[in-house]
Design a protein around this motif. Structure first.
Motif, mmCIF file in Angstrom:
data_model
loop_
_atom_site.group_PDB
_atom_site.id
_atom_site.type_symbol
_atom_site.label_atom_id
_atom_site.label_comp_id
_atom_site.label_asym_id
_atom_site.label_seq_id
_atom_site.Cartn_x
_atom_site.Cartn_y
_atom_site.Cartn_z
ATOM 1 N N GLU A 101 0.810 -1.305 -0.114
ATOM 2 C CA GLU A 101 0.065 -0.033 0.011
ATOM 3 C C GLU A 101 0.873 1.269 -0.132
ATOM 4 O O GLU A 101 0.576 2.155 -0.633
ATOM 5 N N ALA A 102 1.957 1.285 0.888
ATOM 6 C CA ALA A 102 2.856 2.395 0.694
ATOM 7 C C ALA A 102 3.596 2.583 -0.357
ATOM 8 O O ALA A 102 3.619 3.919 -0.892
ATOM 9 N N ASP A 103 4.148 1.514 -1.145
ATOM 10 C CA ASP A 103 4.649 1.660 -2.455
ATOM 11 C C ASP A 103 3.518 2.237 -3.560
ATOM 12 O O ASP A 103 4.071 2.950 -4.421
ATOM 13 N N ARG A 104 2.339 1.563 -3.415
ATOM 14 C CA ARG A 104 1.386 2.367 -4.211
ATOM 15 C C ARG A 104 1.151 3.865 -4.128
ATOM 16 O O ARG A 104 0.950 4.548 -5.066
ATOM 17 N N GLN A 105 1.169 4.140 -2.870
ATOM 18 C CA GLN A 105 0.875 5.592 -2.689
ATOM 19 C C GLN A 105 2.045 6.185 -3.006
ATOM 20 O O GLN A 105 1.951 7.344 -3.617
ATOM 21 N N ARG A 106 3.464 5.857 -2.860
ATOM 22 C CA ARG A 106 4.467 6.690 -3.415
ATOM 23 C C ARG A 106 4.479 6.746 -4.941
ATOM 24 O O ARG A 106 4.921 7.606 -5.385
#
Length: 385
Positions: free
Chosen positions: A58-63
């Motif tokens: 999820e964090a990578d998607r947001q980045r």
């Protein structure tokens, strides 16, 4: 630096398919060779393809979204857009307030409340004109701080802090104002509230009835804040939603102070009619400008600390609702004395407490932290200063 087609080996970085020069190994005492260490795994094209198919966190998607929609903030101040925004916001404010001046009735105009409400939405109009026709960002909601709300806990937490904190500041300002002799409170007899109830036709109320009314007013204050936030949204979408982020290339403090100063000047059509400070001269406008700069620092911090405009909206609504609602604790004499405003959040006690709160945030390093949209603090590599 590692090249995309390089693979780590014991001897260093070597291109895939070419052996890396190994270190020279001295034979053991009995003449037998030293066992070679296990070779590092070589990841070829197939291996990289497998890794690429791994589920994205999820964090990578947001980045990735942040990169795709970058720049979220401008790398330099778009002065043309800032000028257009400021001229539109201030000019429209004067246009909307013109009936107050042309009628000669000023604040006594029967349409005053409606006119003031309309004036509060002029910064929103200015912001929309700029983002649609002057400097259109890749994502309008992200630039204005309308989205994303994630992480929800951070956004709601700072909204709650604003909902509670600013009414507390307003009440403490009145207590300090009484200590400074600027306002007279009646927290026991509630004589000011009794005068209000009598004037409204409710008749004379006993002590217990007045206490009940006061408690109801305090308990319903959060709902009053939410209602006031509907109109505060009209201002905040412009000031902290659009203007503050676009001034950030100047630095955090210059951006906070300059946006607050422009916000103060925007109030001129009402302040010069005697609104807030009961002065119709430049001194009244300077008082409003200074107060807006102080308050703007705190509201602006909420915007930067949350990467969202919503905590700023709640904070602005809380100030508007609390300053008026808490006057029920003032004595009838103070209610009739226009100078009593200097004993409230708008006056010297408010200036002192706003400055003290800002100092606390500075000492605790809060102005060195800036939220990244959609990411928790632990997911950000390093604080943004």
């Amino acid at each position: 630096m590692q090249r995309p087609d390089d693979t780590p080996t014991e001897g260093g970085w070597a291109p895939i398919g070419q052996p890396a020069p190994g270190p020279i190994r001295t034979p053991l005492a009995d003449g037998s060779p030293v066992p070679a260490p296990a070779a590092a795994p070589v990841i070829g094209a197939a291996g990289r393809a497998v890794l690429a198919q791994q589920p994205e966190s999820e964090a990578d998607r947001q980045r990735r979204r942040n990169r795709e929609l970058a720049p979220i903030l401008p790398t330099s101040v778009p002065w043309v857009a800032v000028t257009v925004f400021t001229v539109l916001a201030v000019g429209l404010a004067w246009l909307v307030a013109a009936p107050l001046w042309l009628s000669g009735e000023g604040l006594a105009n029967p349409w005053f409340q409606l006119i003031a409400l309309g004036m509060m939405y002029t910064p929103t109009v200015a912001a929309l004109v700029v983002v649609l026709f002057v400097a259109r960002p890749r994502s309008i909601p992200r630039l204005l701080g309308l989205a994303p709300l994630r992480p929800l806990g951070r956004t709601l937490g700072l909204c709650a802090a604003a909902l509670v904190g600013f009414p507390v500041l307003a009440f403490c300002s009145m207590l300090l104002g009484q200590a400074m002799g600027l306002i007279e409170l009646d927290l026991v007899g509630l004589s000011g509230l009794a005068a209000i109830m009598t004037a409204s036709g409710a008749g004379e109320l006993g002590r217990d009835e007045l206490t009940t009314v006061a408690l109801v007013q305090l308990l319903t204050l959060p709902f009053g804040v939410l209602v006031a936030s509907l109109s505060a949204f009209g201002e905040e979408l412009g000031w902290r939603g659009w203007l503050l982020p676009n001034l950030l290339p100047l630095g955090t403090w210059p951006a906070l102070l300059l946006s607050g100063a422009i916000w103060g000047v925007w109030h001129a059509p009402l302040i010069l009619l005697g609104y807030n400070y009961q002065r119709t001269d430049v001194l009244g406008l300077l008082l409003m400008l200074g107060w807006c700069m102080l308050l703007g620092v705190l509201i602006g911090w909420l915007r930067l600390r949350s990467a969202s405009v919503w905590p700023a909206v709640i904070a602005h609504g809380a100030v508007n609702a609390a300053v008026g609602a808490l006057l029920l604790f003032a004595s009838p004499t103070s209610m009739q004395d226009t100078g009593s405003v200097f004993g409230t959040l708008l006056g010297w006690p408010g200036w002192i407490l706003l400055a003290a709160t800002t100092l606390i945030l500075v000492v605790t390093g809060q102005f060195g932290k800036r939220a990244v949209p959609g990411l928790r603090g632990s997911q950000v590599a390093s604080p943004v200063s």
